[in-house]
Design an enzyme around this catalytic site. Structure first.
Site, mmCIF file in Angstrom:
data_model
loop_
_atom_site.group_PDB
_atom_site.id
_atom_site.type_symbol
_atom_site.label_atom_id
_atom_site.label_comp_id
_atom_site.label_asym_id
_atom_site.label_seq_id
_atom_site.Cartn_x
_atom_site.Cartn_y
_atom_site.Cartn_z
ATOM 1 N N GLY A 115 -18.203 27.926 -6.256
ATOM 2 C CA GLY A 115 -17.806 28.653 -7.014
ATOM 3 C C GLY A 115 -18.188 29.502 -7.614
ATOM 4 N N GLU B 54 -24.398 19.956 1.222
ATOM 5 C CA GLU B 54 -23.987 20.931 2.644
ATOM 6 C C GLU B 54 -25.395 21.727 3.207
ATOM 7 O OE1 GLU B 54 -23.573 24.406 0.448
ATOM 8 O OE2 GLU B 54 -22.712 22.611 -0.106
ATOM 9 N N SER C 88 -19.726 31.598 -4.282
ATOM 10 C CA SER C 88 -20.839 31.752 -6.124
ATOM 11 C C SER C 88 -21.505 32.660 -6.208
ATOM 12 C CB SER C 88 -21.351 30.639 -5.588
ATOM 13 O OG SER C 88 -20.671 29.410 -5.092
ATOM 14 N N CYS D 13 -21.382 21.984 -7.490
ATOM 15 C CA CYS D 13 -21.992 23.121 -8.578
ATOM 16 C C CYS D 13 -20.474 23.910 -9.360
ATOM 17 C CB CYS D 13 -21.805 24.395 -6.935
ATOM 18 S SG CYS D 13 -22.537 25.581 -7.571
ATOM 19 N N LEU D 14 -19.791 24.076 -8.619
ATOM 20 C CA LEU D 14 -18.453 24.864 -10.588
ATOM 21 C C LEU D 14 -17.839 23.145 -9.906
ATOM 22 C CD1 LEU D 14 -17.155 27.096 -11.770
ATOM 23 C CD2 LEU D 14 -15.571 27.404 -9.684
ATOM 24 N N ASN E 216 -27.493 26.712 -6.316
ATOM 25 C CA ASN E 216 -27.154 28.250 -6.797
ATOM 26 C C ASN E 216 -26.177 28.130 -8.098
ATOM 27 O OD1 ASN E 216 -25.810 30.934 -7.388
ATOM 28 N ND2 ASN E 216 -24.733 30.958 -5.306
ATOM 29 N N GLY F 95 -19.131 32.141 -11.630
ATOM 30 C CA GLY F 95 -18.114 32.701 -12.631
ATOM 31 C C GLY F 95 -18.138 31.603 -13.599
ATOM 32 N N GLY G 124 -25.330 29.308 -12.591
ATOM 33 C CA GLY G 124 -26.230 29.639 -13.827
ATOM 34 C C GLY G 124 -25.620 28.898 -15.143
ATOM 35 N N PHE G 125 -24.893 27.797 -14.754
ATOM 36 C CA PHE G 125 -23.945 27.195 -15.694
ATOM 37 C C PHE G 125 -25.069 25.741 -15.286
ATOM 38 C CE2 PHE G 125 -21.906 30.988 -16.150
ATOM 39 C CZ PHE G 125 -21.160 31.105 -17.133
ATOM 40 N N GLN H 30 -18.905 21.199 -12.146
ATOM 41 C CA GLN H 30 -18.927 21.485 -13.815
ATOM 42 C C GLN H 30 -17.317 20.754 -13.901
ATOM 43 O OE1 GLN H 30 -19.521 25.598 -13.607
ATOM 44 N NE2 GLN H 30 -22.452 24.718 -13.060
ATOM 45 N N HIS I 156 -26.315 21.671 -3.612
ATOM 46 C CA HIS I 156 -25.188 22.655 -2.681
ATOM 47 C C HIS I 156 -25.746 21.113 -1.796
ATOM 48 C CE1 HIS I 156 -23.558 25.146 -3.315
ATOM 49 N NE2 HIS I 156 -24.602 25.924 -4.939
#
Length: 374
Positions: A226, A344, A47, A254-255, A296, A228, A298-299, A258, A342
């Protein structure tokens, strides 16, 4: 003898220190992580692709590096920033120093800078592009190169860190469930936890066609973390909707969180400086319990405790206590749920590992294949 180095940001501010790790120049989005331990897990978390990571804890590298703590095959960060790197390391599992590890892996780093001042700067103005370079670099030319780098908004980085070929992680003991894992930058500890709970996990490349996923007939779909912008990963949304419509349990982090939100109509946006570290408090709305979480990202998903605009089928399950952002979602009718953090939690905290149990329970409740076809 240590060589002078500089970290320069896109607004022209420069932080001077000493070169560490591999020689060269590194470009990326400068962010900060508040974890006190786990620097190797941070370095190898996919990530962080495209990012120069600043550790706010002042002493980094004191327990060395070992093969067991890697979350992927090699470091993924674009660069690494520390206040102090100790001259010696000590841990019974350590195989080499952090400096040797970064050199061997080609990661450019800097130490000896005022990470407190850097973090306050980013918190005030937001994450920004930057570079680590040797102190002799021409500052005007370096700044021009920094400003020519792509911004994180709209950047598709997941395919660059995903596996090229599908592979299988066998269950620990008897395989109770067959799980497909969409690899957008999966951490190895997520796969280990699924395997420990009786899941045979088939890890899929990020660009796996939807028809292949639907034809696999798995018991559950895991959508990984992940890097981006989630808006740039639209090809996964159809598979999420189709499997959810079939009643297949879907779990995203996380990603993945989203992407699940976007699959059902939600919007995502870039945070000012993101959430990164192992000490973020999150309130679970079902009972008011507060989980201390590893994060972790940023979006974030646009919404609040009252709901998710554009996605009436989803309800909010968790909220960040620092800024009120959405940290968890679930579908109102389907076995689909996700969290922004996260669970995990390598190296920790472990407050949220119950979510893997929930995923297994959802698969256990699903009718067997013969009953579904009847």
């Amino acid at each position: 003898m240590a060589q002078p180095a500089v970290l320069m940001l896109e607004d022209g501010r420069a932080f001077r220190g000493e070169a560490y790790g591999a020689p060269g120049t590194a470009f990326g989005e400068v962010v900060f992580n508040t974890s006190m331990t786990g620097y190797q897990e941070v370095l190898t978390d996919p990530s962080y692709a495209g990012q120069i990571v600043t550790m706010t804890y002042p002493l980094i590298g004191n327990y060395g590096v070992n093969a067991q703590d890697e979350e992927s095959a090699h470091p993924q960060v674009a660069g690494f920033v520390m206040h102090e790197a100790p001259p010696v390391y000590s841990n019974w599992r350590a195989a080499e120093s952090l400096d040797d590890y970064l050199r061997r892996s080609g990661v450019v780093a800097i130490t000896g800078i005022d990470t407190r001042a850097l973090t306050r700067h980013i918190r005030s103005l937001g994450s920004m592009r930057g570079a680590i370079a040797r102190a002799g670099a021409d500052p005007d030319a370096l700044l021009e190169q920094i400003r020519a780098q792509p911004r994180m908004e709209g950047l598709e980085l997941a395919c660059g860190v995903s596996t090229d070929e599908r592979y299988v992680v066998p269950a620990a003991g008897d395989a109770r469930f067959r799980v497909l894992a969409y690899d957008f930058g999966v951490k190895s500890h997520s796969l280990q936890l699924l395997a420990q709970k009786g899941c045979e996990v088939t890890v899929l490349p990020a660009e796996t066609p939807t028809d292949e996923i639907l034809a696999a007939g798995a018991d559950g779909l895991f959508i990984s973390n992940g890097p981006g912008d989630p808006e740039a990963v639209g090809h996964a949304l159809t598979a999420i909707r189709e499997l959810a419509g079939q009643g297949t349990p879907v779990f995203g982090i996380c990603l993945g969180h989203q992407l699940i939100a976007r699959a059902f109509g939600a919007d995502t946006y870039k945070l000012k400086y993101g959430h990164r570290g192992g000490n973020h408090p999150v309130r679970r709305l079902s009972d008011g319990a507060v989980e201390i979480t590893a994060q972790n990202h940023g979006f974030a998903v646009r919404g609040d405790e009252s709901g998710i605009p554009g996605a009436p089928e989803l309800r909010v399950t968790h909220l960040n206590l620092n800024d009120g952002t959405v940290e968890g979602l679930e579908h109102r009718e389907r076995p689909v749920f996700s969290v922004q953090y996260h669970p995990e939690a390598a190296p920790g905290p472990h407050d949220s590992r119950y979510l893997f149990d929930r995923f297994v329970d959802e698969m256990a409740r699903r009718p067997a294949a013969g009953e579904r076809d009847a």
